[in-house]
Scaffold this active site. Structure first.
Site, PDB file in Angstrom:
ATOM      1  N   GLU A 101       0.846  -1.196   0.000  1.00  0.00           N
ATOM      2  CA  GLU A 101       0.000   0.000   0.000  1.00  0.00           C
ATOM      3  C   GLU A 101       0.880   1.244   0.000  1.00  0.00           C
ATOM      4  O   GLU A 101       1.924   1.273   0.652  1.00  0.00           O
ATOM      5  CB  GLU A 101      -0.881  -0.036   1.262  1.00  0.00           C
ATOM      6  CG  GLU A 101      -1.882   1.094   1.364  1.00  0.00           C
ATOM      7  CD  GLU A 101      -2.764   0.982   2.630  1.00  0.00           C
ATOM      8  OE1 GLU A 101      -3.192  -0.137   3.003  1.00  0.00           O
ATOM      9  OE2 GLU A 101      -3.013   2.035   3.237  1.00  0.00           O
ATOM     10  N   ASP A 103       0.311   5.464   0.461  1.00  0.00           N
ATOM     11  CA  ASP A 103      -0.777   6.349   0.902  1.00  0.00           C
ATOM     12  C   ASP A 103      -0.500   7.844   0.842  1.00  0.00           C
ATOM     13  O   ASP A 103       0.583   8.297   1.227  1.00  0.00           O
ATOM     14  CB  ASP A 103      -1.084   6.085   2.393  1.00  0.00           C
ATOM     15  CG  ASP A 103      -1.564   4.681   2.661  1.00  0.00           C
ATOM     16  OD1 ASP A 103      -2.263   4.132   1.815  1.00  0.00           O
ATOM     17  OD2 ASP A 103      -1.235   4.149   3.738  1.00  0.00           O
ATOM     18  N   GLU A 105      -2.889  10.529   2.874  1.00  0.00           N
ATOM     19  CA  GLU A 105      -4.096  10.675   3.708  1.00  0.00           C
ATOM     20  C   GLU A 105      -4.097  12.077   4.310  1.00  0.00           C
ATOM     21  O   GLU A 105      -3.064  12.545   4.791  1.00  0.00           O
ATOM     22  CB  GLU A 105      -4.090   9.664   4.850  1.00  0.00           C
ATOM     23  CG  GLU A 105      -4.310   8.232   4.412  1.00  0.00           C
ATOM     24  CD  GLU A 105      -4.141   7.266   5.567  1.00  0.00           C
ATOM     25  OE1 GLU A 105      -5.059   6.473   5.818  1.00  0.00           O
ATOM     26  OE2 GLU A 105      -3.089   7.321   6.240  1.00  0.00           O
ATOM     27  N   THR A 119       1.764  10.421   4.946  1.00  0.00           N
ATOM     28  CA  THR A 119       2.195   9.484   3.905  1.00  0.00           C
ATOM     29  C   THR A 119       2.634   8.198   4.586  1.00  0.00           C
ATOM     30  O   THR A 119       3.116   8.217   5.721  1.00  0.00           O
ATOM     31  CB  THR A 119       3.378  10.042   3.086  1.00  0.00           C
ATOM     32  OG1 THR A 119       4.503  10.239   3.957  1.00  0.00           O
ATOM     33  CG2 THR A 119       3.005  11.361   2.419  1.00  0.00           C
ATOM     34  N   ASN A 120       2.426   7.082   3.881  1.00  0.00           N
ATOM     35  CA  ASN A 120       2.822   5.810   4.476  1.00  0.00           C
ATOM     36  C   ASN A 120       3.063   4.808   3.358  1.00  0.00           C
ATOM     37  O   ASN A 120       2.586   4.982   2.232  1.00  0.00           O
ATOM     38  CB  ASN A 120       1.719   5.299   5.419  1.00  0.00           C
ATOM     39  CG  ASN A 120       2.214   4.287   6.433  1.00  0.00           C
ATOM     40  OD1 ASN A 120       3.394   3.917   6.450  1.00  0.00           O
ATOM     41  ND2 ASN A 120       1.320   3.820   7.292  1.00  0.00           N
ATOM     42  N   GLU A 130       5.087   6.094   8.772  1.00  0.00           N
ATOM     43  CA  GLU A 130       4.448   7.390   8.559  1.00  0.00           C
ATOM     44  C   GLU A 130       5.445   8.541   8.491  1.00  0.00           C
ATOM     45  O   GLU A 130       6.370   8.604   9.304  1.00  0.00           O
ATOM     46  CB  GLU A 130       3.454   7.694   9.703  1.00  0.00           C
ATOM     47  CG  GLU A 130       2.241   6.796   9.750  1.00  0.00           C
ATOM     48  CD  GLU A 130       2.438   5.548  10.610  1.00  0.00           C
ATOM     49  OE1 GLU A 130       3.580   5.306  11.085  1.00  0.00           O
ATOM     50  OE2 GLU A 130       1.458   4.798  10.790  1.00  0.00           O
ATOM     51  N   GLU A 194     -12.008   9.546  16.515  1.00  0.00           N
ATOM     52  CA  GLU A 194     -11.328   9.000  17.701  1.00  0.00           C
ATOM     53  C   GLU A 194      -9.847   9.349  17.705  1.00  0.00           C
ATOM     54  O   GLU A 194      -9.208   9.359  18.751  1.00  0.00           O
ATOM     55  CB  GLU A 194     -11.463   7.467  17.783  1.00  0.00           C
ATOM     56  CG  GLU A 194     -12.863   6.950  18.039  1.00  0.00           C
ATOM     57  CD  GLU A 194     -13.737   7.043  16.798  1.00  0.00           C
ATOM     58  OE1 GLU A 194     -13.177   7.001  15.675  1.00  0.00           O
ATOM     59  OE2 GLU A 194     -14.968   7.192  16.949  1.00  0.00           O
ATOM     60  N   GLY A 199      -4.957  13.976  17.755  1.00  0.00           N
ATOM     61  CA  GLY A 199      -4.986  12.682  18.429  1.00  0.00           C
ATOM     62  C   GLY A 199      -6.354  12.319  18.994  1.00  0.00           C
ATOM     63  O   GLY A 199      -6.443  11.503  19.914  1.00  0.00           O
TER      64      GLY A 199
END
Ligand SMILES: *[C@@H]1O[C@H](CO)[C@@H](O)[C@H](O)[C@H]1NC(C)=O
Ligand SMILES: *[C@@H]1O[C@H](CO)[C@@H](O)[C@H](O)[C@H]1NC(C)=O
Length: 283
Positions: A101, A103, A105, A119-120, A130, A194, A199
Protein backbone atom coordinates in the site's frame (compact mmCIF):
# COMPACT_ATOMS: atom_id res chain seq x y z
CA UNK A 1 -13.44 2.24 -56.74
CA UNK A 2 -16.59 2.95 -54.78
CA UNK A 3 -15.88 0.18 -52.33
CA UNK A 4 -12.28 1.39 -52.01
CA UNK A 5 -13.57 4.86 -51.13
CA UNK A 6 -16.06 3.35 -48.74
CA UNK A 7 -13.41 1.40 -46.90
CA UNK A 8 -11.23 4.51 -46.76
CA UNK A 9 -14.14 6.42 -45.28
CA UNK A 10 -14.89 3.77 -42.72
CA UNK A 11 -11.23 3.71 -41.73
CA UNK A 12 -11.31 7.47 -41.19
CA UNK A 13 -14.52 7.06 -39.27
CA UNK A 14 -12.93 4.38 -37.08
CA UNK A 15 -9.93 6.59 -36.39
CA UNK A 16 -12.20 9.49 -35.43
CA UNK A 17 -14.15 7.18 -33.12
CA UNK A 18 -10.95 5.98 -31.51
CA UNK A 19 -9.61 9.51 -31.02
CA UNK A 20 -12.83 10.72 -29.46
CA UNK A 21 -12.78 7.78 -27.04
CA UNK A 22 -9.18 8.62 -26.11
CA UNK A 23 -10.11 12.27 -25.53
CA UNK A 24 -13.08 11.31 -23.43
CA UNK A 25 -10.88 9.23 -21.13
CA UNK A 26 -12.38 10.30 -17.84
CA UNK A 27 -13.65 9.13 -14.49
CA UNK A 28 -16.37 7.00 -16.10
CA UNK A 29 -13.70 5.00 -17.91
CA UNK A 30 -11.17 4.75 -15.10
CA UNK A 31 -13.11 4.48 -11.82
CA UNK A 32 -16.14 2.99 -10.08
CA UNK A 33 -17.86 4.50 -7.07
CA UNK A 34 -17.81 1.53 -4.74
CA UNK A 35 -19.49 2.60 -1.52
CA UNK A 36 -21.42 5.36 0.21
CA UNK A 37 -24.92 4.75 -1.14
CA UNK A 38 -25.02 7.78 -3.47
CA UNK A 39 -22.64 9.93 -1.40
CA UNK A 40 -19.95 9.53 -4.06
CA UNK A 41 -20.83 11.02 -7.45
CA UNK A 42 -19.27 11.31 -10.89
CA UNK A 43 -20.23 14.75 -12.25
CA UNK A 44 -19.46 17.21 -15.05
CA UNK A 45 -19.43 14.63 -17.88
CA UNK A 46 -16.98 12.47 -15.97
CA UNK A 47 -14.48 15.22 -15.16
CA UNK A 48 -15.21 15.46 -11.45
CA UNK A 49 -15.84 13.10 -8.56
CA UNK A 50 -17.19 14.35 -5.27
CA UNK A 51 -17.14 12.23 -2.13
CA UNK A 52 -19.26 13.15 0.83
CA UNK A 53 -19.54 12.15 4.45
CA UNK A 54 -22.33 12.48 6.96
CA UNK A 55 -23.11 10.88 10.29
CA UNK A 56 -24.33 7.67 8.59
CA UNK A 57 -21.58 7.01 6.08
CA UNK A 58 -18.59 8.18 4.11
CA UNK A 59 -17.94 7.20 0.50
CA UNK A 60 -15.25 6.02 -1.86
CA UNK A 61 -14.21 5.03 -5.35
CA UNK A 62 -11.62 2.72 -6.88
CA UNK A 63 -9.90 2.25 -10.22
CA UNK A 64 -11.17 -0.32 -12.67
CA UNK A 65 -7.56 -1.18 -13.52
CA UNK A 66 -4.87 -2.83 -11.47
CA UNK A 67 -1.42 -1.29 -11.79
CA UNK A 68 2.07 -2.64 -11.26
CA UNK A 69 4.07 0.61 -11.22
CA UNK A 70 2.77 3.96 -12.32
CA UNK A 71 2.99 7.70 -12.15
CA UNK A 72 -0.49 8.45 -10.89
CA UNK A 73 -1.63 12.02 -10.50
CA UNK A 74 -4.87 13.34 -9.06
CA UNK A 75 -6.03 16.86 -8.29
CA UNK A 76 -7.89 17.09 -5.00
CA UNK A 77 -9.76 19.84 -3.17
CA UNK A 78 -10.27 19.05 0.49
CA UNK A 79 -13.27 19.74 2.74
CA UNK A 80 -13.78 23.43 3.24
CA UNK A 81 -13.96 25.00 6.74
CA UNK A 82 -14.39 22.63 9.67
CA UNK A 83 -13.13 19.17 8.69
CA UNK A 84 -12.09 17.98 12.17
CA UNK A 85 -12.20 14.21 12.60
CA UNK A 86 -12.35 13.47 8.87
CA UNK A 87 -9.88 11.58 6.71
CA UNK A 88 -9.67 12.11 2.95
CA UNK A 89 -7.45 9.71 1.04
CA UNK A 90 -5.85 8.92 -2.29
CA UNK A 91 -3.86 5.69 -2.22
CA UNK A 92 -2.77 2.48 -3.89
CA UNK A 93 -3.36 -0.94 -2.40
CA UNK A 94 -3.19 -4.60 -3.31
CA UNK A 95 -5.36 -7.25 -1.64
CA UNK A 96 -4.82 -10.06 0.84
CA UNK A 97 -3.11 -10.41 4.25
CA UNK A 98 0.37 -9.50 2.93
CA UNK A 99 -0.76 -6.49 0.93
CA UNK A 100 1.28 -3.55 -0.33
CA UNK A 101 0.00 0.00 0.00
CA UNK A 102 1.17 3.55 -0.79
CA UNK A 103 -0.78 6.35 0.90
CA UNK A 104 -1.72 9.98 0.79
CA UNK A 105 -4.10 10.68 3.71
CA UNK A 106 -5.37 14.07 4.79
CA UNK A 107 -6.40 14.49 8.43
CA UNK A 108 -8.94 17.29 8.78
CA UNK A 109 -8.98 20.11 11.30
CA UNK A 110 -10.98 22.98 12.71
CA UNK A 111 -11.56 25.89 10.34
CA UNK A 112 -8.27 27.76 9.96
CA UNK A 113 -6.15 25.06 11.61
CA UNK A 114 -3.84 23.03 9.38
CA UNK A 115 -4.64 19.68 7.83
CA UNK A 116 -1.99 17.00 8.29
CA UNK A 117 -0.85 15.17 5.18
CA UNK A 118 0.09 11.65 6.23
CA UNK A 119 2.20 9.48 3.90
CA UNK A 120 2.82 5.81 4.48
CA UNK A 121 3.99 2.68 2.71
CA UNK A 122 3.09 -0.91 3.53
CA UNK A 123 5.11 -3.83 2.21
CA UNK A 124 3.76 -7.36 2.69
CA UNK A 125 1.20 -6.10 5.18
CA UNK A 126 3.66 -4.14 7.31
CA UNK A 127 3.36 -0.36 7.52
CA UNK A 128 4.16 1.98 10.39
CA UNK A 129 6.27 4.11 8.07
CA UNK A 130 4.45 7.39 8.56
CA UNK A 131 5.87 10.72 7.55
CA UNK A 132 3.57 13.70 8.09
CA UNK A 133 3.50 17.27 6.84
CA UNK A 134 1.68 20.57 7.15
CA UNK A 135 0.95 21.89 3.67
CA UNK A 136 2.34 25.26 2.60
CA UNK A 137 -1.04 26.33 1.17
CA UNK A 138 -4.70 26.02 2.13
CA UNK A 139 -5.72 22.73 0.44
CA UNK A 140 -9.43 23.53 0.80
CA UNK A 141 -9.66 26.58 -1.47
CA UNK A 142 -8.35 25.17 -4.74
CA UNK A 143 -7.44 21.88 -6.31
CA UNK A 144 -3.84 20.82 -5.78
CA UNK A 145 -1.90 18.09 -7.51
CA UNK A 146 -0.87 14.91 -5.69
CA UNK A 147 1.37 12.39 -7.44
CA UNK A 148 2.54 8.92 -6.54
CA UNK A 149 5.50 7.84 -8.65
CA UNK A 150 6.01 4.12 -8.13
CA UNK A 151 8.66 2.40 -10.20
CA UNK A 152 10.87 -0.63 -9.52
CA UNK A 153 13.57 1.62 -8.00
CA UNK A 154 11.69 3.98 -5.72
CA UNK A 155 8.43 5.57 -4.61
CA UNK A 156 8.18 9.37 -4.67
CA UNK A 157 5.27 11.35 -3.21
CA UNK A 158 4.87 14.83 -4.77
CA UNK A 159 2.62 17.79 -4.05
CA UNK A 160 2.16 20.33 -6.85
CA UNK A 161 5.20 18.80 -8.52
CA UNK A 162 7.39 19.18 -5.42
CA UNK A 163 8.71 15.87 -4.07
CA UNK A 164 8.10 15.52 -0.33
CA UNK A 165 9.25 11.95 0.26
CA UNK A 166 11.23 9.17 -1.34
CA UNK A 167 11.17 5.48 -0.37
CA UNK A 168 13.95 3.66 -2.18
CA UNK A 169 14.11 0.03 -3.17
CA UNK A 170 16.58 -1.42 -0.64
CA UNK A 171 15.68 -5.05 -1.32
CA UNK A 172 19.34 -5.93 -1.73
CA UNK A 173 19.76 -4.84 1.92
CA UNK A 174 16.84 -6.95 3.14
CA UNK A 175 14.09 -4.30 3.14
CA UNK A 176 10.91 -5.41 1.38
CA UNK A 177 9.69 -3.24 -1.51
CA UNK A 178 6.32 -3.38 -3.29
CA UNK A 179 6.98 -4.76 -6.73
CA UNK A 180 5.11 -8.02 -7.24
CA UNK A 181 1.51 -7.29 -6.27
CA UNK A 182 -0.68 -5.22 -8.62
CA UNK A 183 -2.52 -2.43 -6.85
CA UNK A 184 -5.71 -0.51 -7.47
CA UNK A 185 -6.14 3.20 -6.84
CA UNK A 186 -8.56 4.07 -4.05
CA UNK A 187 -10.02 7.32 -2.77
CA UNK A 188 -12.12 7.60 0.35
CA UNK A 189 -13.72 10.09 2.69
CA UNK A 190 -14.56 8.77 6.14
CA UNK A 191 -14.70 9.69 9.80
CA UNK A 192 -12.00 8.92 12.36
CA UNK A 193 -12.81 11.38 15.11
CA UNK A 194 -11.33 9.00 17.70
CA UNK A 195 -7.80 9.84 16.49
CA UNK A 196 -7.60 12.03 13.38
CA UNK A 197 -7.47 15.54 14.78
CA UNK A 198 -5.04 16.36 17.59
CA UNK A 199 -4.99 12.68 18.43
CA UNK A 200 -8.77 12.56 18.93
CA UNK A 201 -9.09 15.65 21.16
CA UNK A 202 -11.15 17.48 18.53
CA UNK A 203 -14.29 15.66 17.38
CA UNK A 204 -16.32 16.01 14.22
CA UNK A 205 -18.98 18.72 14.27
CA UNK A 206 -21.84 16.86 12.63
CA UNK A 207 -23.93 20.03 12.41
CA UNK A 208 -21.58 20.97 9.52
CA UNK A 209 -22.31 17.75 7.57
CA UNK A 210 -22.35 16.73 4.78
CA UNK A 211 -18.61 17.19 4.26
CA UNK A 212 -17.40 17.10 0.66
CA UNK A 213 -14.04 16.52 -1.03
CA UNK A 214 -13.51 16.76 -4.81
CA UNK A 215 -11.25 14.93 -7.25
CA UNK A 216 -10.46 15.84 -10.85
CA UNK A 217 -7.98 15.60 -13.72
CA UNK A 218 -6.63 12.11 -13.03
CA UNK A 219 -3.65 11.21 -15.18
CA UNK A 220 -1.65 8.02 -15.38
CA UNK A 221 1.50 6.80 -16.97
CA UNK A 222 1.32 3.26 -15.77
CA UNK A 223 1.70 -0.45 -16.34
CA UNK A 224 -1.76 -2.00 -16.29
CA UNK A 225 -1.96 -5.65 -15.30
CA UNK A 226 -4.61 -7.71 -17.00
CA UNK A 227 -4.86 -11.47 -16.43
CA UNK A 228 -1.42 -11.47 -14.86
CA UNK A 229 0.24 -9.74 -17.83
CA UNK A 230 1.70 -6.21 -17.60
CA UNK A 231 1.10 -3.73 -20.41
CA UNK A 232 4.76 -2.71 -19.94
CA UNK A 233 6.07 -6.23 -20.51
CA UNK A 234 9.12 -7.24 -18.48
CA UNK A 235 10.12 -4.45 -16.07
CA UNK A 236 12.95 -6.30 -14.33
CA UNK A 237 15.31 -4.11 -16.35
CA UNK A 238 13.86 -0.63 -16.92
CA UNK A 239 16.62 0.54 -19.26
CA UNK A 240 15.06 1.67 -22.53
CA UNK A 241 11.50 1.51 -21.17
CA UNK A 242 9.29 4.58 -20.55
CA UNK A 243 11.33 7.26 -18.70
CA UNK A 244 9.06 7.32 -15.63
CA UNK A 245 9.97 3.68 -14.97
CA UNK A 246 13.51 4.75 -14.09
CA UNK A 247 12.73 8.32 -12.99
CA UNK A 248 14.76 9.62 -10.06
CA UNK A 249 15.18 12.93 -8.27
CA UNK A 250 17.62 15.37 -9.84
CA UNK A 251 19.65 17.88 -7.83
CA UNK A 252 17.01 20.61 -8.08
CA UNK A 253 14.10 18.45 -6.97
CA UNK A 254 16.24 16.94 -4.21
CA UNK A 255 16.89 20.48 -2.93
CA UNK A 256 13.18 21.29 -3.04
CA UNK A 257 12.37 18.09 -1.16
CA UNK A 258 14.95 18.87 1.50
CA UNK A 259 13.48 22.34 1.97
CA UNK A 260 9.91 21.05 2.38
CA UNK A 261 11.02 18.32 4.75
CA UNK A 262 13.01 20.74 6.91
CA UNK A 263 10.25 23.28 7.03
CA UNK A 264 6.96 21.37 6.93
CA UNK A 265 7.47 17.82 8.22
CA UNK A 266 5.73 17.26 11.57
CA UNK A 267 6.41 13.56 12.14
CA UNK A 268 8.95 11.09 10.80
CA UNK A 269 8.98 7.41 11.81
CA UNK A 270 12.71 7.40 11.07
CA UNK A 271 13.26 9.69 14.05
CA UNK A 272 11.37 7.34 16.36
CA UNK A 273 14.18 6.10 18.60
CA UNK A 274 12.26 2.96 19.66
CA UNK A 275 12.14 1.73 16.07
CA UNK A 276 15.25 2.63 14.01
CA UNK A 277 14.13 0.94 10.77
CA UNK A 278 16.84 -0.34 8.45
CA UNK A 279 15.75 1.69 5.41
CA UNK A 280 16.14 4.95 7.34
CA UNK A 281 19.81 4.19 8.02
CA UNK A 282 20.39 3.35 4.36
CA UNK A 283 19.11 6.77 3.24
C1 LIG B 1 -4.83 20.83 13.86
O1 LIG B 1 -4.49 22.05 14.46
C2 LIG B 1 -3.75 21.92 15.67
C3 LIG B 1 -3.53 23.32 16.23
O2 LIG B 1 -2.85 24.12 15.31
C4 LIG B 1 -2.44 21.20 15.37
O3 LIG B 1 -1.76 20.95 16.58
C5 LIG B 1 -2.71 19.87 14.66
O4 LIG B 1 -1.49 19.28 14.26
C6 LIG B 1 -3.56 20.14 13.43
N1 LIG B 1 -3.84 18.97 12.61
C7 LIG B 1 -4.39 17.81 13.00
C8 LIG B 1 -4.76 16.85 11.97
O5 LIG B 1 -4.57 17.52 14.16
C1 LIG C 1 -4.39 18.38 -15.51
O1 LIG C 1 -3.18 17.80 -15.02
C2 LIG C 1 -2.05 17.99 -15.85
C3 LIG C 1 -0.88 17.26 -15.21
O2 LIG C 1 -1.23 15.98 -14.81
C4 LIG C 1 -1.77 19.47 -16.00
O3 LIG C 1 -0.70 19.67 -16.87
C5 LIG C 1 -3.01 20.20 -16.51
O4 LIG C 1 -2.79 21.59 -16.48
C6 LIG C 1 -4.22 19.87 -15.64
N1 LIG C 1 -5.42 20.45 -16.21
C7 LIG C 1 -6.25 21.21 -15.50
C8 LIG C 1 -7.48 21.69 -16.25
O5 LIG C 1 -6.07 21.52 -14.34
Amino acid sequence: MASFLLSRLSLVFLIIMFLSVACLANFYNDFDITWGDGRGQILDNGNLITLSLDKNSGSGFESKNEYLFGKLTMQIKLIHKNSAGTVTSYYLSSKGPTWDEIDFEFFGNLSGDPYILNTNVFTQGIGHREQQFYLWFDPTIDFHTYTILWNPHRIIWSVDGIPIREFKNHESRGVTFPKNQPMKIYATLWDAEEWATRGGLVKTDWSQAPFTASYKNFSAEACIVYSGVSSCGDTSNTLGLAPWLSEELDTTSRKKMKFVRNKHMTYNYCSDSKRSPTECKLG
